[in-house]
Design a protein around this motif. Structure first.
Motif, PDB file in Angstrom:
ATOM      1  N   HIS B 352     -13.541  -0.414 -28.656  1.00 39.83           N
ATOM      2  CA  HIS B 352     -14.135   0.903 -28.855  1.00 39.83           C
ATOM      3  C   HIS B 352     -15.624   0.776 -29.173  1.00 39.83           C
ATOM      4  O   HIS B 352     -16.452   1.495 -28.607  1.00 39.83           O
ATOM      5  CB  HIS B 352     -13.434   1.664 -29.973  1.00 39.83           C
ATOM      6  N   ARG B 353     -15.962  -0.150 -30.064  1.00 41.18           N
ATOM      7  CA  ARG B 353     -17.393  -0.185 -30.400  1.00 41.18           C
ATOM      8  C   ARG B 353     -18.225  -0.798 -29.292  1.00 41.18           C
ATOM      9  O   ARG B 353     -19.430  -0.538 -29.213  1.00 41.18           O
ATOM     10  CB  ARG B 353     -17.656  -0.793 -31.780  1.00 41.18           C
ATOM     11  N   ALA B 354     -17.589  -1.554 -28.398  1.00 43.37           N
ATOM     12  CA  ALA B 354     -18.324  -2.018 -27.221  1.00 43.37           C
ATOM     13  C   ALA B 354     -18.761  -0.836 -26.365  1.00 43.37           C
ATOM     14  O   ALA B 354     -19.934  -0.700 -26.028  1.00 43.37           O
ATOM     15  CB  ALA B 354     -17.456  -2.970 -26.390  1.00 43.37           C
ATOM     16  N   GLY B 357     -19.937   2.523 -29.250  1.00 41.50           N
ATOM     17  CA  GLY B 357     -20.580   2.326 -30.542  1.00 41.50           C
ATOM     18  C   GLY B 357     -19.526   2.338 -31.629  1.00 41.50           C
ATOM     19  O   GLY B 357     -18.338   2.552 -31.356  1.00 41.50           O
TER      20      GLY B 357
END
Lengths: 368, 368, 368, 368
Positions: B352-354, B357
């Motif tokens: 998800h953060r890839a 963010g």
């Protein structure tokens, strides 16, 4: 794998929103030499399509497949096969209000939380319209599996709401009955009753869930991988990736919980297995028996019955869905489950021959 | 993914046979800076271990984790973390006869068909001993998920054979009870009855299945991916990859089949969801509610009760298993299911953060 | 792929820091039935090792391989093969000061920037010690490629600093000469001159670069994939992933820039190709000719000659490296380049038979 | 990765044959919220296109991009972006004879050996027409990299045949000159000379190779991964995957072979690096300096000068290529190399923030 690609070696990447200009897929890693023509897709796409009976959504799409690449003189070349279907019956105005609201039971809220945006038209990417391309890609897989190994993948509806088939061995149904009614129902005599049930349901504005059984005959022993690439693990992911699925079973599934080991284990004789509680998979690898999978679909959340919801600013709203929807999404899911089973088997057929050579190359000849 | 690796970004590769010199894993893609010491693994490994009570296999392994790499001055560095456990209580002579036979309900036959060979000692790679390393790897994931996001992953036994907990909300159990008995059973008053049940079962030489419930609280909304990388799809694969699992449910699971849409869809108000039939996942993406997963384990096939089988030459033999085994593998499976849930969440947190963010970077603030 | 794993189907995951307790690897996806014993690794590991001559680093490691899994009764089983080497000659005190400084030309600064931490002992994960496990894993690949397809992978040093072999066809060297000197130098008569050159270099405290040529004979036509999985693309990544590599060429490489098309294209006759400017790969797929690859290594940055640097607080420092180092890392790189070539070919052999069947199954018989 | 997909997290899957109905790509894993319109693609596609000057192939394609999915109200949504370009100027009759022959220096023979078939029209999948979609996908990557991190990716021609720019720092060229001539040549005064050179070459019927330099400014320190996912390793694969590439260099590349370590290592001061021999990458991770890559293209093999070849039955034939071709494919390759550099950086930006958080989250503040 992951995102919008399915499969390690036979890789299907799908794209497209429900009410965007088109949906499509790229099938990569396909063996060369498979005969494929646009008309090969028609049968399974029609089985999956809406608008053919009053029991599914009224949306009517031609679902005409255009082959953009990867096929030359009627045969696959080993390069990526791109398939395209233009959306023609997208009525986005049905969704104008919905764009500002999160429909309960839908992906509206979670897409918004993830991406900070969403395409609200017809559910955008989260619509079951995406499954059209799974069915299309699986047509190629089914063909190769059948021609090369004699594998046959078939499914039927095993339960709808609380209605069960009467006399019926769900692992060995009357396949001619299944294909002769709009419910993929294995008990022909029960079809009128089902039609009455569905008519009442549609009239009530409500929906019900369903259970789909999907079976593969002729799978050779040896497909699958130990540990994380288990055939059943990837089947579970494949089925759970279908819209509205809430449960997956292999073989006896949850009935195994209350079973005794002395009953459940499938004894073997020189003539083969004596039973198939395992569902054709042991230690993640096919045993040569029928592969047996059962899939639970939740009832559609899109109803004209009002429900509490919130809008994009967090305010309470009453939500009524007026678009065209299926009162039981499980009905059309039968060919989709078949497609996912075929894609998993296809991928594992290629993975097996990568590591171990083709079927028969390495494995000793033991009665299957 | 696939073969012996789990996860896309937080990747766990396990190795080792049940009665080989050692088992181990490599955890790659781990965020740097997580405090990890060998003693951090002890608690969960002990929960999973055999030989602690008379209700599990008598095999006793110290399960002492050696950290071979990836940790410097007590913290992860971002390089691969290799964990090693030497096997010390492997009694391979128990398996001499079994080497020439295919035990029904086991992977013996299918490994042989796939690879043309197998390591028969203790089931080799197909033994549940492999799951030790899943639990070990998940210790790191659990720690990071808890520290960074406040995620808490817990499981308990929800059914054993035909025994169900009495008064019991399975999604909100008495966690202090769960950890106070060898069955991970949420109903403390029922434990003596369970002990009697298990003693009788062991004495009979038979085995039973079990259902494990595994729950994650504090998961932020937005984890998961549309279509093939759905959070629930990968949970299904994760659970089904555990030895002896035959079914997986998310939220209401198979109970959704007979449900009405008007009941099943989870209404939303400005104060949050009114129910959680979906099990915390909508459209493959976490909703911010509790993630709810239920897993069916079959009864162990290794019994001292004789069964029809064949040997490697295809001749009929009577098979009796004399090695040390669990009468109910589901009992020890609770920490294993927790581990797989933690690994899936960890992988999706990174994914998800890839793309989007970190949590809070992109998603709008909407009541969860 | 990526992180610490190499290969799609024949997957090598390495772990371990230069001065940690051990280094190791897991080889997953290996075909079953390959005969492998610990002593099979000795030859290539000795070719790669330091401390055998005065021309390489004085660090002396036994490099004794322990096979932890995946091999039963002397043959691979198809399950993951874990290989372990304990570090025995790690003198971490050499690096105490370096822990607070960023050595120019090293990964110290970039690891710090990426991870906010690093293991400074001997360069930690960025040390060439990691390549031990590439060489070990490739021993298995070389063996299978040779036995099954007759593929032979060999390398030699083609330039050291500004010294070139005298009389020498670099694609068809005197292999007996190559293996008879510590430089993998193909011109036996030139070895004394090289020794003088290296002695002077070592004395000066400086270092030089090198060019390694690595060649594969017997590769069947058809290995490789169109577009992003091209055989040469993956060879380029494989070579560039080796410490200190700054350039990779296939066939004529950079000499192709000034060539004319009428000279460069390799004409074909019914008896085969008339030349091999392409280096055995056309359109990313092997042509059946010798696969030709050339690799540039930079000079070691670890020198006892002082250089301007900064410490972890950003202050200027003078840096002198006193640890044990190679004056020319390219020398020991020959077996490492061979290893990477073998790993790429092995992976593509499996990938080819996944999609197209084994060599000879699908491809028409055309003179190679 | 592999086959027809590039990238781990920012994944570009291309499809289509040179003379098939269309080419296209699917960009998956793209961050949401990027403003993208069909006209954004025009500039780079025109730079790559044939038919704009007499120095490239006469084929003229409109290259009009249709966005089929993944963009809503002008911004990316996080779902797959499908881009489609119809082929309009495909003259397949030019290739009728070639269908029965293997053109030397082309992929005709190797595709045939691999797949047992091929699409001969315009080279089918092996045509450089595929690179159109790399350039298109990279438009999105370039935009995000520039907006979010200030990264700028640019390339120019650094050599054509034996012609070199005169006064010219190839790492810091006159960018306004580069974009003002059809050769991407950094020396404006030399352009008339180049035109004469190219006219003579075209008249002779021959072709030459070229060297392309591609540079990225503003890359933050910390992108890349240790060992197999090194930034330079993936750059090497990216460049080598482009048609006709035979060599790749990072920083000083092959010039490093003859360099001394005392010169080559880039000293650091509190004000930053004193030089950039490394090309902006140390240990596989970006250092914050300019990323420097140099790529060798072979001369086109498609010439009207006859050459010895064989037909599909193995008989000798004289081959003359009469289709439309570039006398120097390297010229148009400049935007393609830029595209591949941008795609690699984009993928690593996402991979970095997955494992370590976004730039600035984890890494300490050290002068770059």
């Amino acid at each position: 794998m992951g995102l919008n690609t399915f499969g390690h070696l036979f890789r299907v990447t799908t794209f497209g929103e429900s009410h965007g200009p088109a949906i499509g897929c790229v099938v990569d890693g396909c063996p060369p030499g498979i005969a494929i023509a646009p008309e090969d897709f028609a049968h399974d796409l029609a089985r999956r399509a809406t608008g053919r009976t009053r029991h599914t959504s009224a949306r009517h799409e031609a679902d005409a497949i255009e082959i953009l690449s990867g096929v030359y003189e009627g045969r696959t070349t080993g390069t990526p096969i791109a398939l395209l279907v233009r959306n023609t019956d997208a009525r986005s105005k049905d969704y104008d209000r919905i764009a500002q609201q999160f429909r309960p039971g839908h992906a509206d809220y979670t897409y918004w939380q993830k991406f900070g945006t969403r395409d609200p038209r017809g559910g955008g990417r989260s619509s079951a319209r995406e499954t059209t391309m799974r069915v299309a890609a699986a047509v190629i897989a089914k063909k190769w599996l059948a021609e090369r190994y004699g594998v046959r993948v078939r499914g039927h509806l095993a339960q709808i709401g609380d209605v069960l088939p009467r006399a019926h061995d769900w692992r060995n149904p009357d396949w001619s009955a299944v294909e002769a009614n709009p419910f993929f129902w294995p008990d022909a005599a029960q079809v009128p009753e089902l039609e009455t049930f569905m008519d009442a349901l549609r009239k009530s504005g409500d929906s019900v869930g369903a259970r789909v059984a999907v079976l593969a005959d002729g799978v050779p022993p040896g497909w699958g991988e130990p540990v994380y690439g288990k055939l059943d693990a990837e089947l579970a992911a494949a089925m759970m990736s279908i819209n509205a699925v809430k449960g997956v079973e292999i073989g006896d599934g949850f009935a195994s919980v209350a079973a005794k080991g002395s009953e459940h284990r499938d004894a073997m004789t020189p003539n083969g297995f004596e039973s198939n509680h395992a569902g054709g998979i042991l230690g993640g690898i096919s045993s040569g028996q029928q592969v047996v999978c059962s899939v639970a679909f939740k009832p559609t959340s899109s109803l004209r019955l009002p429900v509490d919801g919130i809008d994009v600013e967090g305010h309470a709203v009453e939500i009524v869905t007026t678009g065209r929807h299926d009162p039981c999404v499980g009905i059309r899911a039968t060919p989709i489950c078949e497609a996912m089973l075929a894609l998993v088997l296809m991928d594992h057929a290629l993975r097996h021959r990568a590591q171990c050579g083709d079927v028969g190359d390495v494995a000793p000849r033991i009665p299957a």
